[in-house]
Design an enzyme around this catalytic site. Structure first.
Site, PDB file in Angstrom:
ATOM      1  CG  MET A  71      33.079  -3.609  12.028  1.00  0.00           C
ATOM      2  SD  MET A  71      34.691  -4.164  12.586  1.00  0.00           S
ATOM      3  CE  MET A  71      34.455  -5.922  12.615  1.00  0.00           C
ATOM      4  CG  HIS A 118      25.161  -6.653   9.895  1.00  0.00           C
ATOM      5  ND1 HIS A 118      25.832  -7.523   9.057  1.00  0.00           N
ATOM      6  CD2 HIS A 118      26.052  -6.304  10.861  1.00  0.00           C
ATOM      7  CE1 HIS A 118      27.071  -7.681   9.493  1.00  0.00           C
ATOM      8  NE2 HIS A 118      27.238  -6.967  10.582  1.00  0.00           N
ATOM      9  N   GLY A 127      23.960  -6.342  18.551  1.00  0.00           N
ATOM     10  CA  GLY A 127      23.531  -7.733  18.587  1.00  0.00           C
ATOM     11  C   GLY A 127      24.019  -8.467  19.825  1.00  0.00           C
ATOM     12  CE  LYS A 140      28.405 -14.263  15.687  1.00  0.00           C
ATOM     13  NZ  LYS A 140      29.424 -13.317  15.353  1.00  0.00           N
ATOM     14  NE  ARG A 177      36.723 -12.180  11.977  1.00  0.00           N
ATOM     15  CZ  ARG A 177      36.433 -11.222  12.856  1.00  0.00           C
ATOM     16  NH1 ARG A 177      35.265 -11.236  13.474  1.00  0.00           N
ATOM     17  NH2 ARG A 177      37.302 -10.271  13.134  1.00  0.00           N
TER      18      ARG A 177
HETATM   19  P1  AMP Z   1      29.831  -6.350  13.043  1.00  0.00           P
HETATM   20  O1  AMP Z   1      29.607  -5.808  11.671  1.00  0.00           O
HETATM   21  O2  AMP Z   1      30.231  -7.775  13.080  1.00  0.00           O
HETATM   22  O3  AMP Z   1      30.690  -5.446  13.899  1.00  0.00           O
HETATM   23  O4  AMP Z   1      28.402  -6.339  13.726  1.00  0.00           O
HETATM   24  C1  AMP Z   1      27.637  -5.164  13.808  1.00  0.00           C
HETATM   25  C2  AMP Z   1      26.488  -5.403  14.757  1.00  0.00           C
HETATM   26  O5  AMP Z   1      25.681  -6.471  14.272  1.00  0.00           O
HETATM   27  C3  AMP Z   1      26.977  -5.809  16.153  1.00  0.00           C
HETATM   28  O6  AMP Z   1      26.163  -5.173  17.120  1.00  0.00           O
HETATM   29  C4  AMP Z   1      26.774  -7.300  16.152  1.00  0.00           C
HETATM   30  O7  AMP Z   1      26.550  -7.840  17.436  1.00  0.00           O
HETATM   31  C5  AMP Z   1      25.526  -7.437  15.289  1.00  0.00           C
HETATM   32  N1  AMP Z   1      25.472  -8.787  14.721  1.00  0.00           N
HETATM   33  C6  AMP Z   1      26.430  -9.431  14.027  1.00  0.00           C
HETATM   34  N2  AMP Z   1      26.028 -10.679  13.710  1.00  0.00           N
HETATM   35  C7  AMP Z   1      24.783 -10.829  14.228  1.00  0.00           C
HETATM   36  C8  AMP Z   1      23.838 -11.896  14.266  1.00  0.00           C
HETATM   37  N3  AMP Z   1      24.084 -13.082  13.693  1.00  0.00           N
HETATM   38  N4  AMP Z   1      22.668 -11.694  14.892  1.00  0.00           N
HETATM   39  C9  AMP Z   1      22.400 -10.496  15.492  1.00  0.00           C
HETATM   40  N5  AMP Z   1      23.252  -9.459  15.493  1.00  0.00           N
HETATM   41  C10 AMP Z   1      24.433  -9.611  14.883  1.00  0.00           C
END
Ligand code: AMP
Length: 281
Positions: free
Chosen positions: A30, A37, A147, A149, A187
């Site tokens: 996102m 990421h 991730g 996470k 965030r």
């Molecule tokens: P998001 O942009 O938050 O939807 O995250 C995109 C991808 O990055 C998802 O697969 C998350 O699980 C991964 N991600 C976000 N934060 C982390 C982190 N701190 N460590 C590893 N992967 C992450």
């Protein structure tokens, strides 16, 4: 690196890339990119001849309007960051392009969504599945990187791909943390200095609880951990669960077989953060 904003262009660029280079990895995000990421992107570029990154703040996975509106966006900064890596294509559609008609598909996650994020964010995983399946349909990656996470999300995507027989390999990647232990998250940018300090307690709570796993009974440990978090008036925990990694069912006893994960969701003011750690003995 190509920036594509439309589905037809993405389809044709992806076809060219696959013909010219070979295996394609996809990293769905996102945006507002951080090292978490980037670790997924590096894993994809190491394992594939070509890598695509999607940047899309998916409206259907937000159950609160305010959260969607305040979600950080920084396309220019993201492109600059990805430009230094071996990324071939960035797909950054807007919502009208991505969902030309309302997406009313309803997915069945076989109960994997009945606890934790699924319980506190109704409709969230259905929205995630709408976006992820659409991305898979447009890009048809050989592998896709997610991730740990978002542990529950990863489990749900693995199931989705299995159930729908989507030919993509799902790769889970470890959590990347700030030097002091806070799990990286887009965030985190929304936190004030005081809130940032308080947020540190989230990973501390997980570490403290993990250190006592196997000794203190599961239910007692859950209560203690929530108590530790609530010593800080800026924090409001939504849940702390210790679950089996495979089916996300609650762990009752430490003697239960298999990998166990401690999962936490905490509100720091209006900012909702999640984190987890492996509690296997
Ligand atoms: P998001 O942009 O938050 O939807 O995250 C995109 C991808 O990055 C998802 O697969 C998350 O699980 C991964 N991600 C976000 N934060 C982390 C982190 N701190 N460590 C590893 N992967 C992450």
């Amino acid at each position: 690196m190509i920036l594509s904003r439309t589905i037809p262009e993405t389809r044709s660029r992806v076809n060219e890339l696959k013909k010219k280079k070979g295996q394609l990895g996809l990293v769905p995000t996102m945006g507002s990119l951080h090292e978490g990421h980037i670790s997924l992107v590096r894993k994809s570029t190491a394992e594939n001849a070509a890598t695509a990154v999607s940047i899309f703040v998916n409206p259907t996975q937000f159950n609160e309007k305010q959260d969607f509106e305040s979600y950080p966006r920084n396309l220019e900064g993201d492109l600059a960051r990805l430009g230094d890596l071996k990324v071939d294509l960035v797909f950054a559609p807007d919502a009208a392009e991505f969902y030309p008609e309302a997406d009313e598909r309803v997915f069945d996650f076989g109960g994997l969504d009945s606890s934790m994020e699924g319980k506190y964010r109704p409709g969230h995983f259905n929205g995630v599945a709408q976006a992820v399946t659409r991305l898979f349909d447009i890009i048809e990656p050989d592998s896709a990187y997610f991730g740990e996470k978002d542990f529950q999300q990863l489990a749900i995507i693995r199931k989705l791909v299995r159930d729908l027989k989507i030919p993509v390999r799902i790769v889970g990647c470890p959590i990347v943390r700030e030097a002091d232990g806070l799990a990286m998250s887009s965030r985190n940018k929304l936190l004030s200095a005081d809130q940032r300090k308080s947020a540190l307690r989230i990973s501390e709570a997980l570490r403290l609880a993990r250190a006592q796993s196997g000794e203190v009974p599961v239910e007692t440990l859950k209560k203690q951990t929530l108590g530790f978090l609530h010593q800080d008036p800026l924090l409001k925990a939504e849940y702390f669960e210790i679950v089996h990694a495979q089916d996300l069912k609650p762990v009752r006893n430490w003697s239960d077989e298999g990998r166990k994960i401690g999962c936490l969701a905490v509100k720091v003011g209006n900012v909702r953060l999640i984190d987890n750690m492996d509690f296997s003995l």
